[in-house]
Design a protein around this motif. Structure first.
Motif, PDB file in Angstrom:
ATOM      1  N   ASP A  58     -16.407 -48.854  16.624  1.00  0.00           N
ATOM      2  CA  ASP A  58     -15.811 -50.054  16.049  1.00  0.00           C
ATOM      3  C   ASP A  58     -15.089 -49.690  14.757  1.00  0.00           C
ATOM      4  O   ASP A  58     -15.725 -49.368  13.740  1.00  0.00           O
ATOM      5  CB  ASP A  58     -16.895 -51.098  15.787  1.00  0.00           C
ATOM      6  N   ALA A  59     -13.767 -49.765  14.788  1.00  0.00           N
ATOM      7  CA  ALA A  59     -12.955 -49.391  13.629  1.00  0.00           C
ATOM      8  C   ALA A  59     -13.049 -50.408  12.503  1.00  0.00           C
ATOM      9  O   ALA A  59     -12.514 -50.170  11.412  1.00  0.00           O
ATOM     10  CB  ALA A  59     -11.496 -49.218  14.045  1.00  0.00           C
ATOM     11  N   ASN A  60     -13.735 -51.522  12.733  1.00  0.00           N
ATOM     12  CA  ASN A  60     -13.889 -52.533  11.684  1.00  0.00           C
ATOM     13  C   ASN A  60     -15.327 -52.603  11.174  1.00  0.00           C
ATOM     14  O   ASN A  60     -15.775 -53.643  10.689  1.00  0.00           O
ATOM     15  CB  ASN A  60     -13.440 -53.907  12.189  1.00  0.00           C
ATOM     16  N   ARG A  61     -16.039 -51.492  11.307  1.00  0.00           N
ATOM     17  CA  ARG A  61     -17.391 -51.373  10.767  1.00  0.00           C
ATOM     18  C   ARG A  61     -17.438 -50.235   9.752  1.00  0.00           C
ATOM     19  O   ARG A  61     -16.678 -49.268   9.859  1.00  0.00           O
ATOM     20  CB  ARG A  61     -18.410 -51.094  11.882  1.00  0.00           C
ATOM     21  N   PRO A  62     -18.330 -50.333   8.762  1.00  0.00           N
ATOM     22  CA  PRO A  62     -18.430 -49.255   7.767  1.00  0.00           C
ATOM     23  C   PRO A  62     -18.822 -47.939   8.444  1.00  0.00           C
ATOM     24  O   PRO A  62     -19.655 -47.929   9.357  1.00  0.00           O
ATOM     25  CB  PRO A  62     -19.545 -49.734   6.839  1.00  0.00           C
ATOM     26  N   PRO A  63     -18.238 -46.829   8.017  1.00  0.00           N
ATOM     27  CA  PRO A  63     -18.566 -45.540   8.650  1.00  0.00           C
ATOM     28  C   PRO A  63     -20.023 -45.134   8.481  1.00  0.00           C
ATOM     29  O   PRO A  63     -20.526 -44.315   9.257  1.00  0.00           O
ATOM     30  CB  PRO A  63     -17.620 -44.552   7.955  1.00  0.00           C
ATOM     31  N   ASP A  64     -20.711 -45.703   7.492  1.00  0.00           N
ATOM     32  CA  ASP A  64     -22.130 -45.377   7.330  1.00  0.00           C
ATOM     33  C   ASP A  64     -23.033 -46.303   8.144  1.00  0.00           C
ATOM     34  O   ASP A  64     -24.257 -46.182   8.100  1.00  0.00           O
ATOM     35  CB  ASP A  64     -22.531 -45.430   5.857  1.00  0.00           C
ATOM     36  N   GLY A  65     -22.413 -47.245   8.892  1.00  0.00           N
ATOM     37  CA  GLY A  65     -23.194 -48.124   9.749  1.00  0.00           C
ATOM     38  C   GLY A  65     -23.856 -49.274   9.027  1.00  0.00           C
ATOM     39  O   GLY A  65     -24.683 -49.990   9.620  1.00  0.00           O
ATOM     40  N   ALA A  66     -23.517 -49.520   7.768  1.00  0.00           N
ATOM     41  CA  ALA A  66     -24.129 -50.621   7.019  1.00  0.00           C
ATOM     42  C   ALA A  66     -23.842 -51.957   7.692  1.00  0.00           C
ATOM     43  O   ALA A  66     -22.797 -52.158   8.311  1.00  0.00           O
ATOM     44  CB  ALA A  66     -23.603 -50.639   5.586  1.00  0.00           C
ATOM     45  N   VAL A  67     -24.777 -52.892   7.575  1.00  0.00           N
ATOM     46  CA  VAL A  67     -24.663 -54.204   8.193  1.00  0.00           C
ATOM     47  C   VAL A  67     -23.689 -55.067   7.390  1.00  0.00           C
ATOM     48  O   VAL A  67     -23.781 -55.148   6.159  1.00  0.00           O
ATOM     49  CB  VAL A  67     -26.045 -54.890   8.269  1.00  0.00           C
ATOM     50  N   LEU A  68     -22.762 -55.720   8.063  1.00  0.00           N
ATOM     51  CA  LEU A  68     -21.779 -56.559   7.390  1.00  0.00           C
ATOM     52  C   LEU A  68     -22.321 -57.948   7.061  1.00  0.00           C
ATOM     53  O   LEU A  68     -21.955 -58.536   6.041  1.00  0.00           O
ATOM     54  CB  LEU A  68     -20.525 -56.703   8.266  1.00  0.00           C
ATOM     55  N   TYR A  69     -23.151 -58.472   7.950  1.00  0.00           N
ATOM     56  CA  TYR A  69     -23.670 -59.827   7.761  1.00  0.00           C
ATOM     57  C   TYR A  69     -25.194 -59.790   7.839  1.00  0.00           C
ATOM     58  O   TYR A  69     -25.777 -60.085   8.882  1.00  0.00           O
ATOM     59  CB  TYR A  69     -23.108 -60.763   8.823  1.00  0.00           C
ATOM     60  N   ALA A 108      -9.319 -41.352  12.212  1.00  0.00           N
ATOM     61  CA  ALA A 108      -7.883 -41.262  12.490  1.00  0.00           C
ATOM     62  C   ALA A 108      -7.206 -42.610  12.293  1.00  0.00           C
ATOM     63  O   ALA A 108      -6.099 -42.691  11.726  1.00  0.00           O
ATOM     64  CB  ALA A 108      -7.666 -40.755  13.913  1.00  0.00           C
ATOM     65  N   TYR A 109      -7.845 -43.667  12.746  1.00  0.00           N
ATOM     66  CA  TYR A 109      -7.286 -45.012  12.583  1.00  0.00           C
ATOM     67  C   TYR A 109      -7.141 -45.363  11.106  1.00  0.00           C
ATOM     68  O   TYR A 109      -6.082 -45.827  10.655  1.00  0.00           O
ATOM     69  CB  TYR A 109      -8.186 -46.029  13.294  1.00  0.00           C
ATOM     70  N   HIS A 110      -8.170 -45.132  10.338  1.00  0.00           N
ATOM     71  CA  HIS A 110      -8.123 -45.524   8.933  1.00  0.00           C
ATOM     72  C   HIS A 110      -7.253 -44.591   8.094  1.00  0.00           C
ATOM     73  O   HIS A 110      -6.684 -45.026   7.080  1.00  0.00           O
ATOM     74  CB  HIS A 110      -9.534 -45.660   8.370  1.00  0.00           C
ATOM     75  N   ASN A 111      -7.106 -43.347   8.510  1.00  0.00           N
ATOM     76  CA  ASN A 111      -6.146 -42.472   7.833  1.00  0.00           C
ATOM     77  C   ASN A 111      -4.730 -43.024   8.002  1.00  0.00           C
ATOM     78  O   ASN A 111      -3.935 -43.039   7.054  1.00  0.00           O
ATOM     79  CB  ASN A 111      -6.225 -41.049   8.392  1.00  0.00           C
TER      80      ASN A 111
END
Length: 257
Positions: A58-69, A108-111
């Motif tokens: 998921d390109a819209n999740r933190p790379p460290d896997g932290a919970v968004l909500y 790659a996406y975020h770069n």
């Protein structure tokens, strides 16, 4: 202005596809037809779009896997279940495999996205990131009742100038055919939160659309409906135009106007 589309891709490499179960292979949580929905609405827009499925990573999740909500149901950096809570893997990816996907896909996406934000900001003095999403209108595992048609996220007003939020909500308020909310269930994912730094001249806003507004039905094969999409496209065009005009007249440094 730049548009990011992290969840509209459906590409899954064969080795990963082989490990998805029947439910996972349906890719039902895709942001269906979002590129088509936004196609041609405004000129001179930068688009960064992930072609890979969010089930790859998921390109819209933190790379460290932290919970968004925190405290609410959601999905992970590499999802293990659908938005309905159903498992999607025969055998989930290992930590090493996730690390490889972080480099190959997520990174790659975020770069690419960061490069475009930097380029646009160097030209104009600011950059506007409009993050394009859609989701099924009713998903009890994630939220109660039906979503509003348009769900605007600025992480409680921290990721963009107030003028931009006001511009978007003004356009939405003038259209009686679509409901909307600001910073409701979806306040902006990692992309919006990570890049949205108004004090540094980068403004980010997420638009999460309820798929009933443009799909023939919110079930497979998730067909696009021209008749439903037409009025929504008009509204989205007006929103994007308002964002651009507000940025040009209120946010771009005077020396660059």
């Amino acid at each position: 202005m730049g548009q990011s589309k992290p969840h509209s891709g459906t590409f899954v490499p064969e080795d990963i596809l082989a490990r998805l179960n029947e439910t996972g292979r349906r890719l039902i949580d895709t942001d269906w037809h979002v590129p088509r929905l936004y196609d041609g609405l405004i000129a001179d827009v930068t688009i960064v779009r992930a072609n890979f499925s969010r089930y790859v990573i998921d390109a819209n999740r933190p790379p460290d896997g932290a919970v968004l909500y925190p405290g609410q149901n959601g999905t992970e950096l590499v999802p293990t279940r659908t938005f309905d809570g159903a498992p999607i893997w025969h055998s989930p990816p290992t930590p090493n495999e996730i690390a490889d996907r972080l480099t190959t896909y997520h990174g790659a996406y975020h770069n690419a996205l960061m490069a475009e934000i930097t380029r646009v900001k160097e030209i104009h003095g600011i950059a506007i990131l409009y993050d394009c999403h859609s989701i099924r209108s009713e998903i009890p595992f994630l939220f109660d009742n039906r979503l509003p048609d348009l769900n605007i996220g600025t992480f409680n007003g921290t990721t963009c100038a107030r003028e931009l939020t006001d511009a978007v909500t003004s356009v939405c308020s003038d259209n009686p055919h679509f409901s909307f909310v600001v910073n409701g269930r979806f306040k902006g994912g990692w992309t919006t939160r990570h890049y949205g730094r108004p004090h540094e001249g980068v403004h980010a806003i997420q638009m999460e659309l309820a798929q009933r507004t443009y799909l023939a039905a919110e079930i497979p094969p998730f067909e696009y409906s021209e008749s439903r999409a037409a009025p929504l496209r008009t509204l989205l065009r007006d929103i994007l135009a308002a964002v651009g005009e507000t940025a040009a007249y209120n946010l771009i440094p005077e020396t660059r106007n």
